[in-house]
Motif scaffolding. Structure first.
Motif, mmCIF file in Angstrom:
data_model
loop_
_atom_site.group_PDB
_atom_site.id
_atom_site.type_symbol
_atom_site.label_atom_id
_atom_site.label_comp_id
_atom_site.label_asym_id
_atom_site.label_seq_id
_atom_site.Cartn_x
_atom_site.Cartn_y
_atom_site.Cartn_z
ATOM 1 N N VAL A 1 55.836 55.475 84.160
ATOM 2 C CA VAL A 1 54.484 55.711 83.644
ATOM 3 C C VAL A 1 53.498 54.770 84.325
ATOM 4 C CG1 VAL A 1 53.004 55.627 81.605
ATOM 5 C CG2 VAL A 1 55.298 56.598 81.435
ATOM 6 N N ARG A 2 53.880 53.496 84.485
ATOM 7 C CA ARG A 2 52.995 52.528 85.148
ATOM 8 C C ARG A 2 52.725 52.967 86.596
ATOM 9 N NH1 ARG A 2 50.815 48.433 83.205
ATOM 10 N NH2 ARG A 2 51.569 47.214 81.436
ATOM 11 N N ALA A 3 53.753 53.473 87.261
ATOM 12 C CA ALA A 3 53.572 53.922 88.643
ATOM 13 C C ALA A 3 52.593 55.087 88.712
ATOM 14 C CB ALA A 3 54.925 54.331 89.238
ATOM 15 N N ILE A 4 52.587 55.906 87.659
ATOM 16 C CA ILE A 4 51.727 57.092 87.643
ATOM 17 C C ILE A 4 50.292 56.750 87.254
ATOM 18 C CG2 ILE A 4 51.315 59.282 86.424
ATOM 19 C CD1 ILE A 4 54.427 59.523 86.279
ATOM 20 N N VAL A 5 50.133 55.967 86.173
ATOM 21 C CA VAL A 5 48.780 55.734 85.641
ATOM 22 C C VAL A 5 48.132 54.468 86.182
ATOM 23 C CG1 VAL A 5 49.358 56.967 83.528
ATOM 24 C CG2 VAL A 5 49.560 54.481 83.574
ATOM 25 N N GLY A 6 48.944 53.579 86.800
ATOM 26 C CA GLY A 6 48.360 52.378 87.393
ATOM 27 C C GLY A 6 48.644 51.121 86.587
ATOM 28 N N ASP A 7 48.743 49.994 87.272
ATOM 29 C CA ASP A 7 49.085 48.720 86.627
ATOM 30 C C ASP A 7 47.922 48.117 85.847
ATOM 31 O OD1 ASP A 7 51.814 48.292 87.380
ATOM 32 O OD2 ASP A 7 51.110 47.990 89.434
ATOM 33 N N PHE B 1 64.895 57.400 91.945
ATOM 34 C CA PHE B 1 63.479 57.617 92.191
ATOM 35 C C PHE B 1 62.937 56.426 92.964
ATOM 36 C CE2 PHE B 1 64.244 60.157 88.564
ATOM 37 C CZ PHE B 1 63.191 61.046 88.379
ATOM 38 N N SER B 2 61.992 56.700 93.821
ATOM 39 C CA SER B 2 61.152 55.637 94.361
ATOM 40 C C SER B 2 59.719 56.142 94.260
ATOM 41 C CB SER B 2 61.515 55.331 95.811
ATOM 42 O OG SER B 2 60.610 54.405 96.359
ATOM 43 N N VAL B 3 58.909 55.478 93.435
ATOM 44 C CA VAL B 3 57.499 55.836 93.299
ATOM 45 C C VAL B 3 56.682 54.617 93.720
ATOM 46 C CG1 VAL B 3 55.679 56.651 91.758
ATOM 47 C CG2 VAL B 3 58.047 57.347 91.345
ATOM 48 N N GLN B 4 56.056 54.733 94.889
ATOM 49 C CA GLN B 4 55.248 53.636 95.449
ATOM 50 C C GLN B 4 55.995 52.302 95.341
ATOM 51 O OE1 GLN B 4 51.404 52.827 93.668
ATOM 52 N NE2 GLN B 4 50.425 52.856 95.672
ATOM 53 N N ASP B 5 57.174 52.269 95.912
ATOM 54 C CA ASP B 5 58.005 51.062 96.020
ATOM 55 C C ASP B 5 58.639 50.599 94.712
ATOM 56 O OD1 ASP B 5 57.445 50.934 98.754
ATOM 57 O OD2 ASP B 5 55.619 49.797 98.400
ATOM 58 N N ARG B 6 58.483 51.341 93.639
ATOM 59 C CA ARG B 6 59.199 51.015 92.409
ATOM 60 C C ARG B 6 60.513 51.781 92.407
ATOM 61 N NH1 ARG B 6 55.374 49.177 88.224
ATOM 62 N NH2 ARG B 6 53.276 49.512 88.996
ATOM 63 N N LEU C 1 55.322 66.138 92.372
ATOM 64 C CA LEU C 1 54.968 64.893 91.696
ATOM 65 C C LEU C 1 54.064 64.043 92.584
ATOM 66 C CD1 LEU C 1 55.517 63.336 89.076
ATOM 67 C CD2 LEU C 1 57.484 62.260 90.190
ATOM 68 N N ARG C 2 54.311 64.091 93.880
ATOM 69 C CA ARG C 2 53.494 63.329 94.825
ATOM 70 C C ARG C 2 52.038 63.788 94.758
ATOM 71 N NH1 ARG C 2 56.113 64.685 99.489
ATOM 72 N NH2 ARG C 2 57.813 63.356 98.801
ATOM 73 N N LYS C 3 51.838 65.110 94.662
ATOM 74 C CA LYS C 3 50.470 65.635 94.551
ATOM 75 C C LYS C 3 49.824 65.201 93.233
ATOM 76 C CE LYS C 3 51.347 69.786 97.312
ATOM 77 N NZ LYS C 3 51.526 71.263 97.270
ATOM 78 N N MET C 4 50.632 65.147 92.184
ATOM 79 C CA MET C 4 50.107 64.808 90.865
ATOM 80 C C MET C 4 49.656 63.344 90.804
ATOM 81 S SD MET C 4 52.036 65.361 87.224
ATOM 82 C CE MET C 4 52.668 63.756 86.766
ATOM 83 N N VAL C 5 50.444 62.439 91.386
ATOM 84 C CA VAL C 5 50.140 61.006 91.255
ATOM 85 C C VAL C 5 49.451 60.433 92.483
ATOM 86 C CG1 VAL C 5 52.102 60.718 89.708
ATOM 87 C CG2 VAL C 5 52.419 60.233 92.133
ATOM 88 N N ASN C 6 49.421 61.239 93.562
ATOM 89 C CA ASN C 6 48.802 60.792 94.809
ATOM 90 C C ASN C 6 49.426 59.499 95.323
ATOM 91 O OD1 ASN C 6 47.007 61.251 96.923
ATOM 92 N ND2 ASN C 6 45.435 59.923 96.038
ATOM 93 N N LYS C 7 50.735 59.402 95.171
ATOM 94 C CA LYS C 7 51.480 58.243 95.659
ATOM 95 C C LYS C 7 52.776 58.733 96.287
ATOM 96 C CE LYS C 7 49.669 55.288 91.979
ATOM 97 N NZ LYS C 7 49.937 54.727 90.653
ATOM 98 N N GLN C 8 53.346 57.905 97.132
ATOM 99 C CA GLN C 8 54.607 58.269 97.767
ATOM 100 C C GLN C 8 55.712 58.388 96.724
ATOM 101 O OE1 GLN C 8 55.186 59.163 100.809
ATOM 102 N NE2 GLN C 8 57.407 59.334 100.664
ATOM 103 N N VAL C 9 56.421 59.503 96.728
ATOM 104 C CA VAL C 9 57.514 59.734 95.774
ATOM 105 C C VAL C 9 58.750 60.184 96.536
ATOM 106 C CG1 VAL C 9 58.314 61.077 93.790
ATOM 107 C CG2 VAL C 9 55.909 60.408 93.935
#
Length: 209
Positions: free
Chosen positions: A94-100, A173-178, A31-39
């Motif tokens: 979804v917001r963490a994945i696609v952006g705010d 889950f923690s996705v970019q601090d969420r 998932l980290r590779k997919m969203v390019n964010k810390q997971v």
């Protein structure tokens, strides 16, 4: 049907927890590779319960609607895997994945597709890794998305619920601090559960040899 089939001894529980943690860690890496964010994904508990108990556990914890990504899996043990979130957590994911910066209307259009793809990555990573550690493979169906309360998601009103069980995982889950909470549930009938327990026993024998 004996109670022993529903319970794990300490060694079996430790082995299963280790398998699940490895699977979830690999899913998080994918998932980290997919969203390019810390997971970060963590699994604090692993239980085998009836479908009704699983539905009740989630129903007691969550007071809002639920959304689930579901996939069938087939192999030495078969069943249906669910990745379940409270609806608000699903939207946060979804917001963490696609952006705010994405607007509400566009976000709503993308939500189901993004959740299905995320669920596919997590469930495939988790189950695929577990099966690999048990020296087998699983075939996974395409993901679907379902909404409803825990009773609907676990189909506890049908006639088969007393003959099937749930390998139930509570995950954080923690996705970019969420911070996002959710559940992974694997619905299996008694023969599949017995096969899984046998594979776990074989895994313990290999590790301890």
């Amino acid at each position: 049907m004996s109670d022993a089939t529903l319970t794990l001894d300490d060694l079996e529980r430790d082995a299963l927890t280790e398998l699940v943690n490895i699977g979830v860690s690999r899913a998080a890496a994918s998932l980290r590779k997919m969203v390019n964010k810390q997971v970060i994904l963590s699994v604090p508990s692993v239980e085998i319960v009836t479908r009704k108990s699983a539905a009740s556990l989630i129903g007691q914890r969550e007071n809002e609607g639920l959304i689930a990504v579901h996939q069938q899996f087939e192999g030495p043990f078969s069943g249906r895997a669910l990745l379940i979130f409270p609806e608000s957590n699903g939207l946060s994911l979804v917001r963490a994945i696609v952006g705010d910066e994405m607007g509400e209307a566009d976000l709503a259009d993308m939500e189901e597709e993004a959740l299905a793809e995320t669920g596919n990555v997590i469930l495939n990573g988790c189950l695929g890794s577990m099966a690999n550690m048990l020296q087998h493979t699983l075939k996974m169906s395409l993901p679907g998305v379902r909404r409803g309360n825990s009773t609907i998601l676990f189909d506890v009103l049908d006639n088969t619920s007393d003959q099937s069980f749930v390998l139930f995982l509570y995950i954080n889950f923690s996705v970019q601090d969420r911070q996002i909470r959710g559940y992974i549930a694997m619905l299996m009938d008694l023969p599949s559960l017995e096969k899984l327990k046998k594979l776990i026993a074989d895994f313990i024998d290999r590790v301890m040899a």
